[in-house]
Design a protein around this motif. Structure first.
Motif, PDB file in Angstrom:
ATOM      1  N   THR A 190      27.669 113.685 -69.829  1.00 57.30           N
ATOM      2  CA  THR A 190      28.378 113.275 -68.626  1.00 57.30           C
ATOM      3  C   THR A 190      29.028 114.515 -68.030  1.00 57.30           C
ATOM      4  O   THR A 190      29.097 115.565 -68.681  1.00 57.30           O
ATOM      5  CB  THR A 190      29.478 112.241 -68.962  1.00 57.30           C
ATOM      6  OG1 THR A 190      30.481 112.893 -69.768  1.00 57.30           O
ATOM      7  CG2 THR A 190      28.903 111.053 -69.720  1.00 57.30           C
ATOM      8  N   PRO A 191      29.520 114.441 -66.791  1.00 58.49           N
ATOM      9  CA  PRO A 191      30.192 115.611 -66.220  1.00 58.49           C
ATOM     10  C   PRO A 191      31.300 116.157 -67.102  1.00 58.49           C
ATOM     11  O   PRO A 191      31.584 117.358 -67.091  1.00 58.49           O
ATOM     12  CB  PRO A 191      30.742 115.073 -64.892  1.00 58.49           C
ATOM     13  CG  PRO A 191      29.749 114.026 -64.488  1.00 58.49           C
ATOM     14  CD  PRO A 191      29.354 113.357 -65.785  1.00 58.49           C
TER      15      PRO A 191
ATOM     16  N   VAL B 264      26.772 121.166 -58.453  1.00 62.20           N
ATOM     17  CA  VAL B 264      26.185 119.901 -57.995  1.00 62.20           C
ATOM     18  C   VAL B 264      24.680 120.060 -57.769  1.00 62.20           C
ATOM     19  O   VAL B 264      23.896 119.138 -58.007  1.00 62.20           O
ATOM     20  CB  VAL B 264      26.880 119.425 -56.703  1.00 62.20           C
ATOM     21  CG1 VAL B 264      26.147 118.219 -56.107  1.00 62.20           C
ATOM     22  CG2 VAL B 264      28.335 119.067 -56.989  1.00 62.20           C
TER      23      VAL B 264
ATOM     24  N   LYS C 114      22.478 119.189 -60.962  1.00 60.53           N
ATOM     25  CA  LYS C 114      22.120 117.801 -61.290  1.00 60.53           C
ATOM     26  C   LYS C 114      21.235 117.176 -60.209  1.00 60.53           C
ATOM     27  O   LYS C 114      20.525 116.210 -60.459  1.00 60.53           O
ATOM     28  CB  LYS C 114      23.389 116.973 -61.533  1.00 60.53           C
ATOM     29  CG  LYS C 114      24.238 116.666 -60.318  1.00 60.53           C
ATOM     30  CD  LYS C 114      24.067 115.206 -59.897  1.00 60.53           C
ATOM     31  CE  LYS C 114      24.944 114.859 -58.715  1.00 60.53           C
ATOM     32  NZ  LYS C 114      24.777 113.462 -58.295  1.00 60.53           N
ATOM     33  N   ARG C 115      21.218 117.775 -59.011  1.00 62.82           N
ATOM     34  CA  ARG C 115      20.348 117.272 -57.948  1.00 62.82           C
ATOM     35  C   ARG C 115      18.931 117.835 -58.048  1.00 62.82           C
ATOM     36  O   ARG C 115      17.993 117.242 -57.517  1.00 62.82           O
ATOM     37  CB  ARG C 115      20.934 117.623 -56.582  1.00 62.82           C
ATOM     38  CG  ARG C 115      22.200 116.864 -56.238  1.00 62.82           C
ATOM     39  CD  ARG C 115      22.763 117.285 -54.888  1.00 62.82           C
ATOM     40  NE  ARG C 115      21.860 116.987 -53.790  1.00 62.82           N
ATOM     41  CZ  ARG C 115      22.148 117.233 -52.502  1.00 62.82           C
ATOM     42  NH1 ARG C 115      23.311 117.787 -52.181  1.00 62.82           N
ATOM     43  NH2 ARG C 115      21.284 116.933 -51.560  1.00 62.82           N
TER      44      ARG C 115
ATOM     45  N   GLY D  37      22.078 110.557 -62.001  1.00 64.19           N
ATOM     46  CA  GLY D  37      23.101 109.687 -61.447  1.00 64.19           C
ATOM     47  C   GLY D  37      24.527 110.127 -61.728  1.00 64.19           C
ATOM     48  O   GLY D  37      25.476 109.422 -61.372  1.00 64.19           O
ATOM     49  N   SER D  38      24.712 111.272 -62.335  1.00 61.03           N
ATOM     50  CA  SER D  38      26.058 111.755 -62.648  1.00 61.03           C
ATOM     51  C   SER D  38      26.875 111.942 -61.374  1.00 61.03           C
ATOM     52  O   SER D  38      26.355 112.315 -60.322  1.00 61.03           O
ATOM     53  CB  SER D  38      25.980 113.080 -63.409  1.00 61.03           C
ATOM     54  OG  SER D  38      25.282 112.940 -64.625  1.00 61.03           O
ATOM     55  N   SER D  39      28.163 111.694 -61.482  1.00 58.96           N
ATOM     56  CA  SER D  39      29.056 111.798 -60.337  1.00 58.96           C
ATOM     57  C   SER D  39      29.168 113.242 -59.856  1.00 58.96           C
ATOM     58  O   SER D  39      29.493 114.148 -60.621  1.00 58.96           O
ATOM     59  CB  SER D  39      30.448 111.285 -60.723  1.00 58.96           C
ATOM     60  OG  SER D  39      31.417 111.680 -59.779  1.00 58.96           O
ATOM     61  N   SER D  40      28.918 113.459 -58.564  1.00 63.37           N
ATOM     62  CA  SER D  40      29.069 114.799 -58.001  1.00 63.37           C
ATOM     63  C   SER D  40      30.526 115.237 -58.051  1.00 63.37           C
ATOM     64  O   SER D  40      30.827 116.405 -58.342  1.00 63.37           O
ATOM     65  CB  SER D  40      28.568 114.825 -56.548  1.00 63.37           C
ATOM     66  OG  SER D  40      27.178 114.601 -56.492  1.00 63.37           O
ATOM     67  N   ARG D  41      31.434 114.315 -57.781  1.00 63.39           N
ATOM     68  CA  ARG D  41      32.857 114.653 -57.876  1.00 63.39           C
ATOM     69  C   ARG D  41      33.229 115.042 -59.304  1.00 63.39           C
ATOM     70  O   ARG D  41      34.025 115.949 -59.526  1.00 63.39           O
ATOM     71  CB  ARG D  41      33.708 113.471 -57.419  1.00 63.39           C
ATOM     72  CG  ARG D  41      33.640 113.196 -55.923  1.00 63.39           C
ATOM     73  CD  ARG D  41      34.608 112.091 -55.524  1.00 63.39           C
ATOM     74  NE  ARG D  41      34.572 111.839 -54.090  1.00 63.39           N
ATOM     75  CZ  ARG D  41      35.333 110.938 -53.469  1.00 63.39           C
ATOM     76  NH1 ARG D  41      36.185 110.198 -54.192  1.00 63.39           N
ATOM     77  NH2 ARG D  41      35.246 110.775 -52.177  1.00 63.39           N
ATOM     78  N   GLY D  42      32.636 114.336 -60.255  1.00 61.75           N
ATOM     79  CA  GLY D  42      32.900 114.666 -61.651  1.00 61.75           C
ATOM     80  C   GLY D  42      32.391 116.049 -62.011  1.00 61.75           C
ATOM     81  O   GLY D  42      33.055 116.815 -62.722  1.00 61.75           O
TER      82      GLY D  42
END
Length: 499
Positions: A35-36, A89, A92-93, A246-251
């Protein structure tokens, strides 16, 4: 990756350590894990180095007050690592190394220019960290009466080099485990160091340091940016690429920034208090940034200090050598990733030999290195951030490797923008302490900033100018190109030649 009651963070089962075979390729969905929050460990471990204390002396060296240095340090550290968070970011993209993802902005083969710059920067940083660990070990041994001469330095250099190269060659899994251990050990021992030397702080002396000019404050701010986050932006996506899509970009942004900034901020405050309390310490740090910190220690803590110093520096060097190997591959060298890391390790050791046994002015050369390479990296960072901000979709992973794909081969606009931003930036920085860089600063006089001896000479405005020109230029000139790229249908996996 969904979590469960037994595995709340959705972590993949622990795997047996082995040499990582991934190079520039995309990480498959089945290998994405974590996870982030897991980004905290590599970033904290790479920046918990006790070298952060020495940045207090570096900042006060700009002839500014404690409060000015504190503000410059906090803003410079947090802002520069926030840039790392944004670029992370992209990992993960796009699931690929940072310098491969840069192909979307620079073209597949046009990206070799920033890849070479990135490679030089990361090899330079790992060399500096390796040399510092060697010098610190020799200083500790000298104080203990165990000898701190050539033999000690040679042995220390071999051990530090071996640890760093081993981490770089083994790759991601070992680095993640190693950084967790380094974080815990160095964190605890650093707290002990702070407690032991706290009585050497004299607030009356620190608070009496007179304030400096606006130009000196800006110079310290930019130095902090180049010494921290801008030294990492070109590797910022190398670890987030292993996260699920799908990991949170903000995270990703938050944990990268927090993990990287937390230790430097705390160490900077204490380093400012120590250096501001003792002119002797500040001068000693310029010659031996880590070893000088032993002046204040009781003898019994010297060996633990050596451990925390070496581990902290190795933590940063390991991340650098891993990313430098990837940058070397992205620059066009066709060898396995682990061999690229090994090549960089040899260069690192050779450079460390020069710093430890030949160079007589570490700080001057160090600052020259940071500001000189900080300019083109700032230009790259601005272009990369703007390109990322313009995109609404994930990268087409197939076309990142095809010169005939949507991202193009050698587009001129980003390359010319990088050259222009670098030329502007080098014209607005000076490096008088490094004799081989005195040609810089050629725009200070034409721009009415007082020339190379004027008030703005050491403000290092060129780094900020390159960052701004790269970012704003890409926003203005790259919008249509990105829109055309994202309008195309996804490319098939077997779409053609791969680079």
């Amino acid at each position: 990756m969904a979590g469960s009651a037994d595995n709340p963070e959705g972590r993949a089962p622990a795997r047996q350590l082995q040499v990582e075979t991934h190079g520039l390729d995309v990480i498959g969905d089945t290998e994405r894990k974590g996870t982030p929050r897991t980004l905290f460990w590599p970033w904290f471990g790479a920046n918990v180095s006790i070298l952060g204390l020495s940045y207090g002396a570096f900042a006060l060296g700009f002839s500014i007050s404690f409060w000015q240095a504190l503000i410059a340090g906090v803003v410079g550290i947090v802002f520069s690592f926030l840039l790392c968070g944004f670029i992370a970011v992209a990992g993960k993209r796009g699931s690929a190394p940072t310098m491969v993802l840069g192909r979307a902005a620079y073209g597949v083969r046009g990206n070799r220019l920033p890849s070479v710059i990135s490679w030089v920067l990361t090899v330079g940083w790992e060399t500096v960290l390796c040399a510092l660990a060697t010098m610190a070990t020799a200083t500790v041994f000298s104080r203990l009466g165990w000898g701190g001469g050539t033999e000690t330095k040679v042995v220390a250099l071999i051990l530090v080099g071996a640890l760093t190269v081993a981490g770089g060659v083994m790759g991601f899994d070992l680095i993640m485990r190693l950084q967790t251990v380094i974080t815990v050990v160095t964190g605890v021992l650093t707290v002990v160091y702070v407690v032991l030397v706290a009585d050497h702080i004299h607030w009356s002396t620190v608070s009496a340091i007179p304030p400096g000019s606006t130009q000196e404050f800006i110079g310290a701010l930019v130095f902090m940016m180049t010494g921290f986050g801008l030294g990492w932006v070109n590797a910022a996506a190398d670890y987030s690429r292993y996260l699920p899509r799908g990991s949170s970009s903000r995270g990703v942004i938050g944990w990268t920034t927090f993990g990287a900034s937390a230790a430097p901020l705390l160490l900077l405050v204490f380093g400012l208090l120590l250096a501001g309390s003792s002119d002797k310490l500040g001068a000693a740090v310029a010659a031996d940034p880590i070893g000088a910190l032993t002046i204040l220690l009781p003898t019994w803590f010297l060996v633990p200090f050596a451990v925390v110093a070496v581990l902290g520096l190795v933590g940063g060097a390991v991340l650098d050598i891993y990313s430098s190997g990837l940058a070397l591959l992205s620059a066009g060298l066709r060898i396995p990733r682990y061999l690229a890391a090994l090549v960089d390790g040899v260069l690192m050791i050779a450079g460390s030999v020069y710093i430890v046994f030949v160079a007589d002015d570490f700080l001057g050369q160090f600052m020259g290195f940071l500001t000189t390479l900080g300019v083109p990296i700032a230009a790259w960072c601005g272009i990369m951030l703007a390109d990322l901000a313009l995109r609404r979709r994930d990268y087409d992973e197939t076309d990142l490797y095809r010169p005939s794909g949507r991202y193009g081969d050698i587009p001129l606009t980003p390359l010319l923008l990088t050259v222009a931003a670098t030329a502007l930036g080098w014209g607005l920085v000076t490096n008088s302490a490094a004799h081989w860089l005195t040609w810089q600063g050629y725009l200070l006089q034409p721009f009415g900033l007082g020339g190379k001896s004027g008030a703005w000479a050491y403000a290092n405005l060129g780094v900020l100018a390159a960052l701004a020109l790269g970012f704003l230029g890409t926003l203005a000139l790259g919008r249509a190109r990105v829109r055309d790229q994202e309008a195309q249908a996804p490319s098939p996996a077997d779409a053609g030649a791969v680079v």
